[in-house]
Design a protein around this motif. Sequence first.
Motif, PDB file in Angstrom:
ATOM      1  N   PRO A  83       0.752  -1.169  -0.187  1.00 25.33           N
ATOM      2  CA  PRO A  83      -0.176  -0.055  -0.009  1.00 25.33           C
ATOM      3  C   PRO A  83       0.724   1.224   0.000  1.00 25.33           C
ATOM      4  O   PRO A  83       0.358   2.140  -0.647  1.00 25.33           O
ATOM      5  CB  PRO A  83      -0.845  -0.093   1.179  1.00 25.33           C
ATOM      6  CG  PRO A  83      -0.720  -1.731   1.516  1.00 25.33           C
ATOM      7  CD  PRO A  83       0.672  -2.088   1.116  1.00 25.33           C
ATOM      8  N   ALA A  84       1.945   1.237   0.598  1.00 28.01           N
ATOM      9  CA  ALA A  84       2.766   2.350   0.652  1.00 28.01           C
ATOM     10  C   ALA A  84       3.403   2.456  -0.715  1.00 28.01           C
ATOM     11  O   ALA A  84       3.387   3.757  -1.118  1.00 28.01           O
ATOM     12  CB  ALA A  84       4.001   2.230   1.777  1.00 28.01           C
ATOM     13  N   ALA A  89       3.378   6.078  -5.658  1.00 29.78           N
ATOM     14  CA  ALA A  89       3.492   6.300  -7.133  1.00 29.78           C
ATOM     15  C   ALA A  89       2.833   7.838  -7.542  1.00 29.78           C
ATOM     16  O   ALA A  89       3.470   8.292  -8.340  1.00 29.78           O
ATOM     17  CB  ALA A  89       2.789   5.217  -7.774  1.00 29.78           C
ATOM     18  N   GLY A  90       1.898   8.216  -6.769  1.00 28.61           N
ATOM     19  CA  GLY A  90       1.144   9.147  -7.181  1.00 28.61           C
ATOM     20  C   GLY A  90       1.912  10.550  -6.885  1.00 28.61           C
ATOM     21  O   GLY A  90       1.605  11.438  -7.691  1.00 28.61           O
ATOM     22  N   ASP A  91       2.628  10.197  -5.909  1.00 28.78           N
ATOM     23  CA  ASP A  91       3.607  11.473  -5.406  1.00 28.78           C
ATOM     24  C   ASP A  91       4.911  11.629  -6.190  1.00 28.78           C
ATOM     25  O   ASP A  91       5.130  12.811  -6.279  1.00 28.78           O
ATOM     26  CB  ASP A  91       3.974  11.345  -3.771  1.00 28.78           C
ATOM     27  CG  ASP A  91       2.598  11.483  -2.966  1.00 28.78           C
ATOM     28  OD1 ASP A  91       1.670  12.039  -3.402  1.00 28.78           O
ATOM     29  OD2 ASP A  91       2.861  11.000  -1.871  1.00 28.78           O
ATOM     30  N   VAL A  96       9.327  10.302 -11.535  1.00 30.30           N
ATOM     31  CA  VAL A  96       9.886   8.696 -11.320  1.00 30.30           C
ATOM     32  C   VAL A  96       8.885   7.631 -11.640  1.00 30.30           C
ATOM     33  O   VAL A  96       7.659   7.994 -11.316  1.00 30.30           O
ATOM     34  CB  VAL A  96      10.459   8.539  -9.723  1.00 30.30           C
ATOM     35  CG1 VAL A  96      10.932   6.977  -9.651  1.00 30.30           C
ATOM     36  CG2 VAL A  96      11.550   9.645  -9.204  1.00 30.30           C
ATOM     37  N   ARG A  97       9.133   6.715 -12.514  1.00 33.76           N
ATOM     38  CA  ARG A  97       8.106   5.505 -12.766  1.00 33.76           C
ATOM     39  C   ARG A  97       8.255   4.698 -11.523  1.00 33.76           C
ATOM     40  O   ARG A  97       9.310   4.525 -11.502  1.00 33.76           O
ATOM     41  CB  ARG A  97       8.482   5.230 -14.018  1.00 33.76           C
ATOM     42  CG  ARG A  97       7.792   3.940 -14.503  1.00 33.76           C
ATOM     43  CD  ARG A  97       6.356   4.076 -14.995  1.00 33.76           C
ATOM     44  NE  ARG A  97       6.469   4.628 -16.385  1.00 33.76           N
ATOM     45  CZ  ARG A  97       5.584   5.303 -16.669  1.00 33.76           C
ATOM     46  NH1 ARG A  97       4.275   5.525 -15.978  1.00 33.76           N
ATOM     47  NH2 ARG A  97       5.644   5.808 -18.114  1.00 33.76           N
ATOM     48  N   LEU A  98       7.262   4.156 -11.060  1.00 35.43           N
ATOM     49  CA  LEU A  98       7.331   2.988 -10.315  1.00 35.43           C
ATOM     50  C   LEU A  98       6.979   1.688 -10.917  1.00 35.43           C
ATOM     51  O   LEU A  98       5.786   1.690 -11.653  1.00 35.43           O
ATOM     52  CB  LEU A  98       6.225   3.327  -9.040  1.00 35.43           C
ATOM     53  CG  LEU A  98       7.192   4.095  -7.899  1.00 35.43           C
ATOM     54  CD1 LEU A  98       7.266   5.233  -8.454  1.00 35.43           C
ATOM     55  CD2 LEU A  98       6.491   4.040  -6.543  1.00 35.43           C
ATOM     56  N   ALA A  99       7.502   0.903 -10.694  1.00 37.25           N
ATOM     57  CA  ALA A  99       7.280  -0.493 -11.204  1.00 37.25           C
ATOM     58  C   ALA A  99       7.236  -1.759 -10.161  1.00 37.25           C
ATOM     59  O   ALA A  99       8.269  -1.609  -9.417  1.00 37.25           O
ATOM     60  CB  ALA A  99       8.044  -0.721 -12.650  1.00 37.25           C
TER      61      ALA A  99
END
Length: 152
Positions: A83-84, A89-91, A96-99
């Motif tokens: 969840p964190a 990711a939205g922040d 930065v791309r999160l994967a």
Amino acid sequence: MPANRAMTSTITIPCPHCDALNRMPAERRGHRGTCGRCGKRLFTGHPIALDAGRFDRHVAAADLPVLVDFWAPWCGPCRAMAPAFEAIAGDLEPAVRLAKVDTEAEPALAARFGIRAIPTLALFRGGREIARHSGAMSQATIREWVAGHLTA
């Protein structure tokens, strides 16, 4: 080209939906554009799932940093951190791309990067790993860890 027009540098951003490489002016890096092929948003505020086929397209071909969470569905700390990671990711986007890489489904990727513990976060820039952390982190800790490595 007229003398009063400066050359504009571009950045490459892979589409999280169709994997097409999109180019946009570097000065628009903070904007949340749309894909030139499929028309969907380039940034969704959610981590994208990467498999071996998509990994290099999104990590090596992109001009923006990529934070990868190597995880497994059976891992308690991975599930606790999910969840964190989702929320951050939205922040962090569009800087930065999160994967996420499921190490159970993609053991070759886990082996390629020597993942020995999960969850492991790996931060890539220009296709190269620049930082790694094993163990679950809170949303605030992830933010600080990423910022510390991108400003260094």
